[in-house]
Design a protein around this motif. Sequence first.
Motif: not given
Length: 488
Positions: A265-266, A268-269, A273, A317, A320-321, A381
């Motif tokens: 998942t990290d 993907s983030i 970003n 990673g 946040q967005g 994260l």
Amino acid sequence: MAAQPPNPVPVAYQGGGSASVPVWLNKGDNAWQMISATLVGLQSMPGLVILYGSIVKKKWAVNSAFMALYAFAAVVVCWVTWAYKMAFGQKLAPFWGKAGHALNQEYLVGQAVLPATAHYGKDGLLETAMVTPFYPMASMVWFQGVFAAITLILLAGSVLGRMNFRAWMMFVPLWLTCSYTVGAFSLWGGGFLFQWGVMDYSGGYVIHLSSGIAGFTTAYWVGPRCTRDRERFPPNNVLLMLAGAGLLWMGWAGFNGGDPYTANTDSSIAVLNTNVCAATSLLMWTLLDVIFFKKPSVIGAVQGMITGLVCITPGAGLVQGWAAIVMGVCSGSVPWFTMMVVHKRWTLLQKIDDTLGVFHTHAVAGYMGGILTGLFAEPTLCSLFLPVPNSRGGVYGGSGGAQIGKQLVGGAFIIGWNLVVTSVICILVGLVVPLRMPEEELMIGDDAVHGEEAYALWGDGEKYDSTKHGTDVTMHSDKSFTGATQVI
């Protein structure tokens, strides 16, 4: 009727436990790691080869592209022969690993492991186990190798258009060995900055800050381009430059998405970003060009794209967005200001001829990204990636304030090491072969240096002149123009 064999499935497709598919292998992770490595490799070959060959004056197109091509090949050989283990092997010193080759079959097919990455608390108890991804060491060696290669290619952007190619051939393996491996081991391989908790998700310090500072330092020792080139250095093919820039941007998915060493998942983030920050930075740079130069510049947009990609790299990673957007605004404005305003007013920056402005796009953006990561790193994260428990950015309170200090110190170490070591390397190489091309070659360019030219066309981007170019070509407007393109 003959009995069926115990397992008719080919070995390569059998379940865990076979020779080619050991129990520790995760095929998804291995596939993503090899894809990520390929994407990063494509950023250099052909991405930066195309970009460098297009963004420079026509007479330097071949030389600039060849410097990138040579660096990629030289780094790959040096990497597997001795440099990989200096960056990711057993600990030799707090900032360096033990040299050794990565060519043995048993070593390469075994499970990947970074032996110095185990993290122990102040009480001496193990807090985080060493990094052991679920794929073979060969995937790790190649993935880290393309990172090393692109660092040297980025550095080359500071000295295009005048560095002696023979000096470059000597410089690449020396700098890889004495500088890159130190930063990589210190921050990624289990060295003192890694253990201390300095955050560098995917190379804001290891790659971009080091290449920016080392490139600027090398430019000082090599000396400037010839006067004519410094006064006018138009790109020879803007559209082809955009193709190289596009490969660079899209390849960054592997650059940042592959650094968790797993398809999780990290990862993907990090990819999301990366693109959000790059897009925001490009728009911010373009907006500033329009406001202050009255025209949107394509080269300026590419510079903004690059600074956004560089800035998000140390925290891709970890933030946040919304933080990625804030970092994009900063990366599209601060390096713009240092390049367009500070550069013109600071004598030192004007004296040192940094051809593509690598100091601004990589050193400034990389250091700023590291500091902003120390400010915005989100605790949850951080727990997915970092070895030090309870890591967090300054806006989240607790130990976050100290994290900003760690980021400043970590960046300062990279800057200091590269200033000193790069200077020593340049001095040593200069004792063997001149760092700068002779004046005759500087005036002619590719034909004098390599006996080859990029195009069988007239001109180095200058306006049409019938006395020089004949009368059988389409007349062009002689309307003068100014703006970011000409400034750069």
